[in-house]
Design a protein around this motif. Structure first.
Motif, short mmCIF file in Angstrom:
data_model
loop_
_atom_site.label_atom_id
_atom_site.label_comp_id
_atom_site.label_asym_id
_atom_site.label_seq_id
_atom_site.Cartn_x
_atom_site.Cartn_y
_atom_site.Cartn_z
N ASP A 40 143.68 6.62 18.60
CA ASP A 40 141.94 7.51 19.10
C ASP A 40 141.44 6.77 20.74
O ASP A 40 141.32 4.96 20.41
N ALA A 41 141.40 6.71 21.43
CA ALA A 41 141.23 5.81 22.77
C ALA A 41 140.34 6.94 23.27
O ALA A 41 139.59 7.89 23.16
N THR A 42 138.57 6.23 23.47
CA THR A 42 137.81 6.43 24.01
C THR A 42 137.63 5.51 25.66
O THR A 42 137.67 4.63 25.05
N ALA A 43 137.60 6.58 26.67
CA ALA A 43 136.69 5.56 27.60
C ALA A 43 135.35 6.15 28.18
O ALA A 43 135.31 7.07 28.40
N THR A 44 134.75 5.05 28.27
CA THR A 44 132.79 5.88 28.92
C THR A 44 132.31 4.99 29.75
O THR A 44 133.20 3.63 30.31
N THR A 46 128.16 4.37 32.51
CA THR A 46 127.49 4.63 32.39
C THR A 46 127.57 5.29 33.44
O THR A 46 128.02 6.23 34.30
N GLY A 47 126.41 7.33 32.98
CA GLY A 47 125.98 8.23 33.78
C GLY A 47 127.71 9.40 33.43
O GLY A 47 127.80 10.29 34.47
N VAL A 48 127.79 9.26 33.23
CA VAL A 48 130.00 9.83 33.11
C VAL A 48 129.91 10.16 31.81
O VAL A 48 130.15 9.45 30.39
N PRO A 49 130.16 11.71 31.09
CA PRO A 49 131.46 11.78 30.19
C PRO A 49 131.86 11.08 29.30
O PRO A 49 132.43 10.89 30.29
N ALA A 50 132.68 10.64 28.51
CA ALA A 50 133.01 10.64 27.54
C ALA A 50 134.59 10.90 28.05
O ALA A 50 133.88 12.22 27.72
N ALA A 51 135.46 10.04 27.54
CA ALA A 51 137.40 11.17 27.92
C ALA A 51 137.79 10.23 26.37
O ALA A 51 137.44 9.11 26.26
N LYS A 52 138.34 11.35 26.19
CA LYS A 52 138.65 11.34 24.61
C LYS A 52 139.99 11.44 25.02
O LYS A 52 140.66 12.21 25.17
N ASP A 53 140.58 10.59 24.07
CA ASP A 53 142.43 11.09 23.91
C ASP A 53 143.10 10.59 22.89
O ASP A 53 142.57 9.51 21.65
N LYS A 54 143.47 11.73 22.26
CA LYS A 54 143.99 11.18 20.70
C LYS A 54 145.57 11.75 20.76
O LYS A 54 146.63 12.08 20.86
N ARG A 55 146.56 10.58 19.89
CA ARG A 55 147.78 10.25 19.44
C ARG A 55 148.10 10.21 18.15
O ARG A 55 147.29 9.62 17.84
#
Length: 179
Positions: A40-44, A46-55
């Motif tokens: 799993d990877a998450t990009a965060t 400030t002020g932006v919804p988190a982006a997630k990716d699951k492989r």
């Protein structure tokens, strides 16, 4: 990358508008790992919804080499006498193997007479083919041969076993022929 709560983390102070950054991570699975593994990877920001990716990745355990055992009924044979060799190939893996093949090259002065199952001659060797060798299964071959008249000395018989995707196995049986 810094490790934080079991995760590898990278921190950027800024990333420009419409810009991206590619990150490549490599790792090793333990020898005992098998089945499906998640990454799993998450990009965060400030002020932006988190982006997630699951492989998901499928880990296939390394396959062990075939086992090949070879025996002969006489360690000393007279010219003209018959010999019986037994070959046993075993798949020690938990998965079936494809295209298994056992080949036996008799030494000079020793000739093939018959076998069970029947062999096919290929490049000077007697060979047996198995389209599939099941997990933890074995195949046994009985090879009958005869020492030719006039043959003498140490005689070593070499055999090999191969299958797709695994290292080959080798076995030999040594005896002595007397005139």
């Amino acid at each position: 990358a810094k490790s934080h709560q079991g995760r590898q983390c990278l921190r950027y102070t800024s990333l420009g508008a419409h810009k991206s950054n590619t990150i490549a991570l490599t790792g090793r699975t333990p020898h005992s790992a098998h089945g499906n593994l998640a990454n799993d990877a998450t990009a965060t920001a400030t002020g932006v919804p988190a982006a997630k990716d699951k492989r998901r990745a499928r880990v296939i355990p390394a396959l062990k080499a075939l086992r090949l055992v070879k025996t002969v009924n006489h360690k000393v044979v007279r010219a003209g006498q018959k010999l019986t060799y037994h070959l046993k190939v075993t798949n020690p893996n938990s998965v079936a193997l494809k295209h298994a093949r056992v080949c036996d090259r008799l030494p000079l002065g020793i000739v093939y007479t018959s076998s069970s199952p029947k062999a096919k001659l290929a490049n000077g060797s007697q060979c047996w083919s198995y389209p599939r060798l099941g997990a933890h299964r074995s195949k046994t071959i009985t090879l009958h041969a005869r020492a030719l008249k006039g043959t003498s000395g140490r005689k070593t018989n070499h055999a090999t076993a191969t299958a797709t995707g695994v290292p080959a196995a080798k076995a030999k049986a040594t005896g002595r022929a007397t005139p």
